[in-house]
Design an enzyme around this catalytic site. Structure first.
Site, PDB file in Angstrom:
ATOM      1  N   ARG A   9       0.958  -1.263  -0.251  1.00  0.00           N
ATOM      2  CA  ARG A   9      -0.149   0.081   0.098  1.00  0.00           C
ATOM      3  C   ARG A   9       0.897   1.280  -0.029  1.00  0.00           C
ATOM      4  O   ARG A   9       1.962   1.088   0.495  1.00  0.00           O
ATOM      5  CB  ARG A   9      -0.854  -0.180   1.245  1.00  0.00           C
ATOM      6  CG  ARG A   9      -1.899  -1.069   1.183  1.00  0.00           C
ATOM      7  CD  ARG A   9      -2.990  -0.841   2.358  1.00  0.00           C
ATOM      8  NE  ARG A   9      -3.985  -1.912   2.103  1.00  0.00           N
ATOM      9  CZ  ARG A   9      -3.997  -3.293   2.482  1.00  0.00           C
ATOM     10  NH1 ARG A   9      -2.816  -3.683   3.068  1.00  0.00           N
ATOM     11  NH2 ARG A   9      -4.831  -3.976   2.300  1.00  0.00           N
ATOM     12  N   ASN A  69      -5.142   3.815  -1.708  1.00  0.00           N
ATOM     13  CA  ASN A  69      -6.618   4.024  -1.214  1.00  0.00           C
ATOM     14  C   ASN A  69      -6.625   5.771  -1.074  1.00  0.00           C
ATOM     15  O   ASN A  69      -6.047   6.324  -0.485  1.00  0.00           O
ATOM     16  CB  ASN A  69      -6.871   3.615   0.156  1.00  0.00           C
ATOM     17  CG  ASN A  69      -6.673   1.998   0.127  1.00  0.00           C
ATOM     18  OD1 ASN A  69      -7.446   1.257  -0.770  1.00  0.00           O
ATOM     19  ND2 ASN A  69      -6.088   1.469   1.033  1.00  0.00           N
ATOM     20  N   HIS A  83      -0.411  -8.428   0.379  1.00  0.00           N
ATOM     21  CA  HIS A  83      -0.644 -10.116   0.126  1.00  0.00           C
ATOM     22  C   HIS A  83       0.295 -10.314  -1.149  1.00  0.00           C
ATOM     23  O   HIS A  83       0.677  -9.710  -1.928  1.00  0.00           O
ATOM     24  CB  HIS A  83      -2.069 -10.019  -0.169  1.00  0.00           C
ATOM     25  CG  HIS A  83      -2.696  -9.629  -1.344  1.00  0.00           C
ATOM     26  ND1 HIS A  83      -3.408  -8.514  -1.312  1.00  0.00           N
ATOM     27  CD2 HIS A  83      -2.621  -9.817  -2.505  1.00  0.00           C
ATOM     28  CE1 HIS A  83      -3.645  -8.118  -2.468  1.00  0.00           C
ATOM     29  NE2 HIS A  83      -3.049  -8.765  -3.394  1.00  0.00           N
ATOM     30  N   GLU A 126      -3.690 -14.207  -1.528  1.00  0.00           N
ATOM     31  CA  GLU A 126      -4.796 -13.953  -2.602  1.00  0.00           C
ATOM     32  C   GLU A 126      -4.760 -15.253  -3.492  1.00  0.00           C
ATOM     33  O   GLU A 126      -3.824 -15.520  -4.119  1.00  0.00           O
ATOM     34  CB  GLU A 126      -4.885 -12.688  -3.159  1.00  0.00           C
ATOM     35  CG  GLU A 126      -5.972 -12.666  -4.127  1.00  0.00           C
ATOM     36  CD  GLU A 126      -5.951 -11.205  -4.772  1.00  0.00           C
ATOM     37  OE1 GLU A 126      -7.227 -10.884  -5.276  1.00  0.00           O
ATOM     38  OE2 GLU A 126      -5.017 -10.617  -4.913  1.00  0.00           O
TER      39      GLU A 126
END
Length: 149
Positions: A9, A69, A83, A126
């Site tokens: 992120r 985000n 992930h 994932e």
């Protein structure tokens, strides 16, 4: 199974892109903006990895996925690492095999497309269905999430 990407992120997308592209030398190969989800995904590859040299079909080698985000969020406690992602031939069979081996399916493949599990060390993994999503099927379609992913 095919390794797809590792996700991290970004707190500030411009600053992150400057580091990975301008300073480290990675190349942007794909970008996706989600108005509804309020996020941007940017996939980066090392120079020369933009095309999988073995296939020659324009497939991209495993990438670094940058997730930004749009709403401000602090990433402490390792939350900035997202992930690992793997593509599987049959997501239902893979999840069943994992469950039979005692692995918790944190996010079941209700949509026939995506699931999440965690390693014993808490790393989120994932699993993505190769090709089109499978038709929804039980017990997956009605299975609740367990924990976080």
């Amino acid at each position: 199974m095919k390794y797809l990407h590792t996700m991290v992120r970004a707190r500030d997308l411009d600053e992150t892109m400057d580091f990975y592209c301008n300073k480290l030398g990675l190349v942007e190969v794909k970008r996706y903006d989600s108005e509804a989800g309020r996020f941007t995904l940017v996939f980066l590859a090392a120079p020369g990895d933009e095309v999988d040299p073995e296939s020659g079909l324009g497939r991209i080698a495993p990438c670094l996925e940058i997730t930004w985000n749009w709403d401000t969020e602090n990433y402490d406690g390792g939350r900035n690492f997202g992930h690992l992602a793997y593509e599987v031939e049959d997501i239902y069979a893979t999840c069943q095999k994992l469950m039979d081996a005692g692995v918790t399916i944190n996010r079941p493949p209700r949509d026939g497309s995506m699931a999440f599990v965690r390693s014993p060390d808490g790393i989120s993994i994932e699993l993505l269905q190769q090709g089109d999503a499978l038709a929804p099927a039980e017990p997956w379609a009605s299975m609740e999430n367990t924990g976080s992913w």
